[in-house]
Design a protein around this motif. Structure first.
Motif, PDB file in Angstrom:
ATOM      1  N   VAL A 173      -7.370  -7.009   4.603  1.00  0.00           N
ATOM      2  CA  VAL A 173      -7.992  -5.640   5.024  1.00  0.00           C
ATOM      3  C   VAL A 173      -8.153  -4.786   3.889  1.00  0.00           C
ATOM      4  O   VAL A 173      -6.990  -4.375   3.293  1.00  0.00           O
ATOM      5  CB  VAL A 173      -7.618  -5.197   6.127  1.00  0.00           C
ATOM      6  N   VAL A 174      -9.442  -4.045   3.510  1.00  0.00           N
ATOM      7  CA  VAL A 174      -9.620  -3.113   2.664  1.00  0.00           C
ATOM      8  C   VAL A 174      -9.080  -1.702   3.119  1.00  0.00           C
ATOM      9  O   VAL A 174      -9.684  -1.257   4.054  1.00  0.00           O
ATOM     10  CB  VAL A 174     -10.838  -2.977   1.913  1.00  0.00           C
ATOM     11  N   PHE A 175      -8.019  -0.914   2.474  1.00  0.00           N
ATOM     12  CA  PHE A 175      -7.752   0.222   2.813  1.00  0.00           C
ATOM     13  C   PHE A 175      -8.175   1.211   2.112  1.00  0.00           C
ATOM     14  O   PHE A 175      -8.053   1.134   0.633  1.00  0.00           O
ATOM     15  CB  PHE A 175      -5.979   0.439   2.977  1.00  0.00           C
ATOM     16  N   ARG A 176      -8.947   2.143   2.442  1.00  0.00           N
ATOM     17  CA  ARG A 176      -9.586   3.408   1.665  1.00  0.00           C
ATOM     18  C   ARG A 176      -8.457   4.190   1.121  1.00  0.00           C
ATOM     19  O   ARG A 176      -7.519   4.399   1.939  1.00  0.00           O
ATOM     20  CB  ARG A 176     -10.509   4.034   2.477  1.00  0.00           C
ATOM     21  N   ARG A 177      -8.637   4.667  -0.171  1.00  0.00           N
ATOM     22  CA  ARG A 177      -7.470   5.632  -0.798  1.00  0.00           C
ATOM     23  C   ARG A 177      -7.364   6.834   0.088  1.00  0.00           C
ATOM     24  O   ARG A 177      -5.813   7.153   0.233  1.00  0.00           O
ATOM     25  CB  ARG A 177      -8.307   6.068  -2.144  1.00  0.00           C
ATOM     26  N   GLU A 178      -8.258   7.348   0.861  1.00  0.00           N
ATOM     27  CA  GLU A 178      -7.814   8.487   1.686  1.00  0.00           C
ATOM     28  C   GLU A 178      -7.118   8.134   2.652  1.00  0.00           C
ATOM     29  O   GLU A 178      -6.190   9.082   3.150  1.00  0.00           O
ATOM     30  CB  GLU A 178      -9.270   9.209   1.974  1.00  0.00           C
ATOM     31  N   GLN A 179      -7.348   6.950   3.298  1.00  0.00           N
ATOM     32  CA  GLN A 179      -6.797   6.364   4.383  1.00  0.00           C
ATOM     33  C   GLN A 179      -5.263   6.398   4.114  1.00  0.00           C
ATOM     34  O   GLN A 179      -4.111   6.566   4.837  1.00  0.00           O
ATOM     35  CB  GLN A 179      -7.071   5.193   4.915  1.00  0.00           C
ATOM     36  N   ILE A 180      -4.834   5.635   2.714  1.00  0.00           N
ATOM     37  CA  ILE A 180      -3.606   5.527   2.395  1.00  0.00           C
ATOM     38  C   ILE A 180      -2.847   6.679   1.984  1.00  0.00           C
ATOM     39  O   ILE A 180      -1.578   6.714   2.740  1.00  0.00           O
ATOM     40  CB  ILE A 180      -3.505   4.606   0.920  1.00  0.00           C
ATOM     41  N   ILE A 181      -3.452   7.709   1.478  1.00  0.00           N
ATOM     42  CA  ILE A 181      -2.703   8.705   1.171  1.00  0.00           C
ATOM     43  C   ILE A 181      -2.403   9.757   2.297  1.00  0.00           C
ATOM     44  O   ILE A 181      -1.591  10.223   2.677  1.00  0.00           O
ATOM     45  CB  ILE A 181      -3.724   9.800   0.108  1.00  0.00           C
ATOM     46  N   ALA A 201       1.073   0.335  -9.311  1.00  0.00           N
ATOM     47  CA  ALA A 201       1.601  -0.107 -10.509  1.00  0.00           C
ATOM     48  C   ALA A 201       3.105  -0.334 -10.225  1.00  0.00           C
ATOM     49  O   ALA A 201       3.553  -1.736 -10.757  1.00  0.00           O
ATOM     50  CB  ALA A 201       1.294   0.823 -11.650  1.00  0.00           C
ATOM     51  N   SER A 202       3.604   0.365  -9.797  1.00  0.00           N
ATOM     52  CA  SER A 202       5.252   0.313  -9.562  1.00  0.00           C
ATOM     53  C   SER A 202       5.691  -0.989  -8.627  1.00  0.00           C
ATOM     54  O   SER A 202       6.301  -1.810  -8.927  1.00  0.00           O
ATOM     55  CB  SER A 202       6.065   1.203  -9.173  1.00  0.00           C
ATOM     56  N   LEU A 203       4.711  -0.970  -7.556  1.00  0.00           N
ATOM     57  CA  LEU A 203       4.785  -2.178  -6.748  1.00  0.00           C
ATOM     58  C   LEU A 203       4.483  -3.672  -7.522  1.00  0.00           C
ATOM     59  O   LEU A 203       5.322  -4.684  -7.316  1.00  0.00           O
ATOM     60  CB  LEU A 203       4.129  -2.128  -5.227  1.00  0.00           C
ATOM     61  N   ARG A 204       3.402  -3.488  -8.042  1.00  0.00           N
ATOM     62  CA  ARG A 204       3.254  -4.969  -8.930  1.00  0.00           C
ATOM     63  C   ARG A 204       4.321  -5.218  -9.710  1.00  0.00           C
ATOM     64  O   ARG A 204       4.547  -6.475  -9.893  1.00  0.00           O
ATOM     65  CB  ARG A 204       1.945  -4.565  -9.605  1.00  0.00           C
ATOM     66  N   SER A 205       4.933  -4.219 -10.324  1.00  0.00           N
ATOM     67  CA  SER A 205       5.877  -4.449 -11.583  1.00  0.00           C
ATOM     68  C   SER A 205       7.077  -5.142 -10.922  1.00  0.00           C
ATOM     69  O   SER A 205       7.810  -6.124 -11.155  1.00  0.00           O
ATOM     70  CB  SER A 205       6.072  -3.221 -12.214  1.00  0.00           C
ATOM     71  N   LYS A 206       7.455  -4.190  -9.697  1.00  0.00           N
ATOM     72  CA  LYS A 206       8.997  -4.535  -9.103  1.00  0.00           C
ATOM     73  C   LYS A 206       8.972  -6.094  -8.204  1.00  0.00           C
ATOM     74  O   LYS A 206       9.658  -6.740  -8.392  1.00  0.00           O
ATOM     75  CB  LYS A 206       9.254  -3.562  -8.187  1.00  0.00           C
ATOM     76  N   LEU A 207       7.684  -6.333  -7.637  1.00  0.00           N
ATOM     77  CA  LEU A 207       7.640  -7.414  -6.971  1.00  0.00           C
ATOM     78  C   LEU A 207       7.299  -8.549  -7.876  1.00  0.00           C
ATOM     79  O   LEU A 207       7.379  -9.646  -7.596  1.00  0.00           O
ATOM     80  CB  LEU A 207       6.418  -7.308  -5.906  1.00  0.00           C
ATOM     81  N   ARG A 208       6.943  -8.381  -9.383  1.00  0.00           N
ATOM     82  CA  ARG A 208       6.673  -9.356 -10.049  1.00  0.00           C
ATOM     83  C   ARG A 208       5.266 -10.207  -9.734  1.00  0.00           C
ATOM     84  O   ARG A 208       5.179 -11.540  -9.886  1.00  0.00           O
ATOM     85  CB  ARG A 208       7.792 -10.191 -10.355  1.00  0.00           C
ATOM     86  N   MET A 209       4.515  -9.404  -9.073  1.00  0.00           N
ATOM     87  CA  MET A 209       3.390  -9.990  -8.263  1.00  0.00           C
ATOM     88  C   MET A 209       2.087  -9.276  -8.786  1.00  0.00           C
ATOM     89  O   MET A 209       1.542  -8.576  -8.035  1.00  0.00           O
ATOM     90  CB  MET A 209       3.594 -10.322  -6.954  1.00  0.00           C
ATOM     91  N   PRO A 210       1.687  -9.376  -9.953  1.00  0.00           N
ATOM     92  CA  PRO A 210       0.681  -8.418 -10.401  1.00  0.00           C
ATOM     93  C   PRO A 210      -0.651  -8.545  -9.738  1.00  0.00           C
ATOM     94  O   PRO A 210      -1.612  -7.625  -9.480  1.00  0.00           O
ATOM     95  CB  PRO A 210       0.519  -8.701 -11.982  1.00  0.00           C
ATOM     96  N   ALA A 211      -1.027  -9.997  -8.980  1.00  0.00           N
ATOM     97  CA  ALA A 211      -2.199  -9.995  -8.347  1.00  0.00           C
ATOM     98  C   ALA A 211      -2.026  -9.756  -6.828  1.00  0.00           C
ATOM     99  O   ALA A 211      -2.859  -9.705  -6.025  1.00  0.00           O
ATOM    100  CB  ALA A 211      -2.731 -11.243  -8.542  1.00  0.00           C
ATOM    101  N   LEU A 212      -0.783  -9.168  -6.288  1.00  0.00           N
ATOM    102  CA  LEU A 212      -0.503  -9.178  -5.099  1.00  0.00           C
ATOM    103  C   LEU A 212      -1.528  -8.147  -4.515  1.00  0.00           C
ATOM    104  O   LEU A 212      -1.985  -8.248  -3.235  1.00  0.00           O
ATOM    105  CB  LEU A 212       0.830  -8.628  -4.704  1.00  0.00           C
ATOM    106  N   ILE A 213      -1.587  -6.956  -5.085  1.00  0.00           N
ATOM    107  CA  ILE A 213      -2.304  -5.837  -4.705  1.00  0.00           C
ATOM    108  C   ILE A 213      -3.780  -5.599  -5.328  1.00  0.00           C
ATOM    109  O   ILE A 213      -3.715  -5.429  -6.663  1.00  0.00           O
ATOM    110  CB  ILE A 213      -1.743  -4.382  -4.657  1.00  0.00           C
ATOM    111  N   GLU A 214      -4.740  -5.920  -4.781  1.00  0.00           N
ATOM    112  CA  GLU A 214      -6.094  -5.817  -5.507  1.00  0.00           C
ATOM    113  C   GLU A 214      -6.920  -4.464  -5.274  1.00  0.00           C
ATOM    114  O   GLU A 214      -7.064  -3.988  -4.260  1.00  0.00           O
ATOM    115  CB  GLU A 214      -7.097  -6.923  -4.812  1.00  0.00           C
TER     116      GLU A 214
END
Length: 228
Positions: A173-181, A201-214
């Motif tokens: 599901v796509v979450f809008r930036r305004e909704q996330i904030i 960016a920090s989540l992608r790095s810490k989880l070592r899953m760069p493609a996890l969050i699109e």
């Protein structure tokens, strides 16, 4: 999020369904009370929110709301032209979580949908409350705020966990930036946008899953469920 739209006017339903779909909702349209109640079997059928028009052709929307409330713990937003205070009070007393009067602003309706969905614990497609989310080799324990990948615990900040949990509860599901904030930082301040990018960016790095969050350009972000 799966959303049940109960609306007897096909033109209104088509227009609203298109808007909701653009914001990441999986919409099912029921044209009357009987169709709506069938769609909610068994145990709510995995819907996250019900938008319920009161002027239905087969039975009164108030009656439908009462039946829904007896069957499942699903947020119900009444959407109607009945604007008098007595009607609103009656609807809320029957168990509606919110009451929106037509004509309404679409942005406000979306905000109200997200608001009521936050009040109810996340449920899976069978209607059972989930406290542990499993996505491929990643496990997110909501009560303890613990995240692990391949059995190894990943240390996240409070906001990083809140952000990940929000996206992970609705994979794809796509979450809008305004909704996330709004949901993670509890603010509408535009300057938080850069902070959001840093946390992604920090989540992608810490989880070592760069493609996890699109990144969905011009809209926001969505979590792509990893393959187990």
């Amino acid at each position: 999020m799966k959303l049940l739209l109960v609306e007897d006017d096909n033109h209104v339903a088509a227009a609203l369904s298109a808007v909701l779909a653009r914001h990441g909702f999986d919409v099912t349209h029921a044209r009357n009370g009987e169709e709506a109640l069938r769609a909610l079997v068994p145990e709510g059928a995995g819907f996250g929110v019900v938008l319920l028009d009161l002027g239905l052709p087969d039975q009164d929307g108030y009656e439908v709301c009462g039946k829904i409330r007896k069957r499942a713990n699903i947020p119900v937003i009444m959407v109607t032209a009945r604007s008098d205070v007595r009607s609103r009070i009656h609807g809320l007393n029957l168990g509606a979580d919110d009451y929106v009067v037509k004509p309404y602003d679409t942005g406000e309706l979306l905000a109200r949908i997200h608001a009521v969905s936050r009040r109810i614990p996340h449920v899976d497609d069978t209607g059972a409350t989930e406290t542990v989310l499993r996505l491929g080799q990643m496990q997110i324990e909501l009560p303890t705020r613990r995240v692990s990948v391949d059995g190894s615990v990943v240390q996240l900040t409070r906001k990083e966990f809140d952000l990940l949990a929000l996206l992970a509860q609705r994979p794809g599901v796509v979450f809008r930036r305004e909704q996330i904030i709004s949901e993670v930082w509890q603010t509408s301040w535009e300057g938080t946008g850069r902070t959001l990018e840093v946390h992604i960016a920090s989540l992608r790095s810490k989880l070592r899953m760069p493609a996890l969050i699109e990144t969905v350009r011009g809209v926001g972000y969505r979590l792509v469920a990893p393959v187990a």
